[in-house]
Design an enzyme around this catalytic site. Structure first.
Site, PDB file in Angstrom:
ATOM      1  N   LYS A 195       1.993  28.212  27.772  1.00 16.53           N
ATOM      2  CA  LYS A 195       3.269  28.062  28.478  1.00 16.53           C
ATOM      3  C   LYS A 195       3.500  29.194  29.487  1.00 16.53           C
ATOM      4  O   LYS A 195       2.777  30.192  29.496  1.00 16.53           O
ATOM      5  CB  LYS A 195       4.414  27.991  27.456  1.00 16.53           C
ATOM      6  CG  LYS A 195       4.283  26.777  26.516  1.00 16.53           C
ATOM      7  CD  LYS A 195       4.709  25.475  27.169  1.00 16.53           C
ATOM      8  CE  LYS A 195       4.126  24.220  26.554  1.00 16.53           C
ATOM      9  NZ  LYS A 195       4.558  23.836  25.245  1.00 16.53           N
TER      10      LYS A 195
HETATM   11  C1  LIG Z   1       4.674  22.754  24.033  1.00 14.68           C
HETATM   12  C2  LIG Z   1       5.776  21.760  23.916  1.00 14.68           C
HETATM   13  C3  LIG Z   1       6.602  21.681  22.798  1.00 14.68           C
HETATM   14  C4  LIG Z   1       6.316  22.437  21.533  1.00 14.68           C
HETATM   15  O1  LIG Z   1       6.322  23.796  21.716  1.00 14.68           O
HETATM   16  P1  LIG Z   1       5.840  24.732  20.496  1.00 14.68           P
HETATM   17  O2  LIG Z   1       6.330  26.084  20.895  1.00 14.68           O
HETATM   18  O3  LIG Z   1       4.357  24.640  20.460  1.00 14.68           O
HETATM   19  O4  LIG Z   1       6.478  24.227  19.277  1.00 14.68           O
HETATM   20  C5  LIG Z   1       7.675  20.837  22.802  1.00 14.68           C
HETATM   21  N1  LIG Z   1       7.940  20.051  23.871  1.00 14.68           N
HETATM   22  C6  LIG Z   1       7.143  20.067  24.961  1.00 14.68           C
HETATM   23  C7  LIG Z   1       7.502  19.187  26.117  1.00 14.68           C
HETATM   24  C8  LIG Z   1       6.030  20.892  25.003  1.00 14.68           C
HETATM   25  O5  LIG Z   1       5.226  20.867  26.064  1.00 14.68           O
END
Ligand SMILES: *Cc1c(COP(=O)(O)O)cnc(C)c1O
Length: 417
Positions: A195
């Site tokens: 991210k």
């Molecule tokens: C990555 C992601 C999540 C989950 O995030 P985590 O921190 O891994 O729990 C939820 N929604 C979207 C759209 C994502 O891309």
């Protein structure tokens, strides 16, 4: 034309460019070492500092650090009292976690197709999905572009629904002059490895609702009263109480060590991705076989540039997406799919009877797009490698007018011989 690596040619680069490579600077490393040497590596003062600084960045009243965006979404649903028998409206074009959390609280996810121009939930389709069981709307800012929160807010208000934003892609996003994270009752952010801001694993829940913040703090740490994390601090052992059976969702000071410096560099990292984005747009604008998705624009809104999606023009290619992606992999370029729509996953098909055909716009995007590497951990040479590889693969598989003509010509020569 040079031969594809998957057909025995030389790859565009010798080492693999991993999808979503993070930028971890010396500041993160020094802070992590400091934490490790401090003897306090769990939830503690660095998490609190990270929460404060993050709340400042997104202009939220409260920010609660957790171990994932999934945890943040789950806590938000609990705080909004969503439970068994309830329905939550969301988009099919998202990571499964968005819908999984709805099932974790015993509620039913109700999918509403996206607007193909933005890839976000289509606000014009939401109201017809509202029933007397609907409790919340869970929009996702796909790829980093904010959803139409004004329209969504109006519908939510009219029907008494809570809006919980999934801003996993959208830490830097703005919507019509307001920072994402300061708009709806709850917003969830992800700090997963790929991210825009990463702590390895981690997340943040922001809210302006002072009536639920103490309960959220307890729920994130076993349901213990809010200062329970200090139980081993210099003041001596502190007794604590479980107020309800909560969860093990806290962040640690090791993660916050990364987060503090990732946050400080966030705007700069966004600029890096904006530059790569512009390079891609320019390079692929006239490339046959692929389509550049135009960047949406709204006054006062900002795209957080999390994912660069390339749409394959499959009618002009003699390969499918899987072949295209594996050819890029052989060139040492990692790619991703965002996403296989949630309603097409086995659990959702089996449990809710959803099927292919239910949400054609999401399915078309899910079928035809691939995400190219886009992260602050890349340099411009990396982006040039991506461009070279995509160009090489698209040209190899392109059905061009010239190719067809050349084929006709050789056929004529063969016939004449
Ligand atoms: C990555 C992601 C999540 C989950 O995030 P985590 O921190 O891994 O729990 C939820 N929604 C979207 C759209 C994502 O891309």
């Amino acid at each position: 034309m040079s031969r594809l690596a998957c057909e025995g040619g030389r790859p565009v680069r010798p080492d693999f460019l991993v999808f979503g490579r993070p930028l971890i600077g010396e500041a993160e490393i020094a802070e992590m070492v400091d934490t490790l040497r401090s003897g306090w590596i769990g939830f503690g003062p660095k998490c609190l500092r990270f929460e404060q600084e993050f709340a400042g960045y997104v202009q939220a009243d409260y920010a609660l650090s957790v171990n994932s965006a999934t945890a943040a979404l789950h806590l938000a649903l609990l705080a909004a009292n969503v439970g068994p028998g309830d329905e939550v409206i969301t988009t099919p074009l998202t990571f499964v976690a968005t819908a999984n959390v709805v099932t974790h609280v015993g509620a039913t996810p109700v999918f509403v197709d996206v607007d193909p121009a933005t890839q976000n939930i289509d606000p014009d389709r939401i109201e017809s999905a509202v029933t007397r069981r609907t409790r919340a709307i869970l929009p996702v800012h796909m790829a980093g572009w904010p959803c139409e929160l004004d329209a969504i807010g109006v519908i939510a208000e009219r029907h008494g629904l809570t809006v919980i934003e999934d801003a996993a892609h959208a830490t830097e996003a703005w919507y019509r002059g307001s920072k994402v994270g300061s708009i709806s009752r709850f917003t969830a952010f992800s700090f997963y490895a790929t991210k825009n801001l990463t702590t390895g694993e981690g997340g943040m829940l922001t809210t302006d609702d002072s009536t639920v913040i103490d309960r959220l703090r307890a729920l994130r740490l076993h349901g213990l009263d809010k200062d329970a994390w200090k139980r081993y601090s210099p003041g001596g052992f502190m007794p604590y109480q479980a107020l309800e059976p909560g969860y093990k969702y806290n962040m640690t000071d090791m993660q916050a060590s990364l987060g503090l410096h990732q946050l400080a560099r966030l705007e700069q990292s966004l600029e890096t991705r904006e530059r790569i984005w512009a390079m891609y747009d320019e390079a692929f604008a006239d490339l046959s076989g692929v389509r550049v998705r135009p960047l949406p624009e709204t006054l006062g809104s900002r795209h957080a540039r999390h994912l660069y999606a390339l749409e394959l023009d499959l009618d002009r290619l003699e390969c499918d997406r899987a072949r295209f992606m594996s050819a890029l992999g052989s060139e040492n370029i990692g790619t991703g799919i965002h996403f296989v729509p949630v309603h097409q996953h086995q659990y959702y098909r089996d449990t809710y009877g959803t099927r292919r055909g239910d949400h054609p716009h999401a399915e078309r995007i899910g079928d035809r797009t691939l995400s190219l590497p886009l992260s602050a951990g890349m340099c411009e040479d990396d982006a040039r490698d991506v461009i070279a590889a995509v160009t090489k693969v698209a040209r190899r598989y392109a059905r061009t007018v010239a190719q067809v003509a050349a084929w006709d010509e050789t056929a004529e020569l063969r016939e004449a011989a």
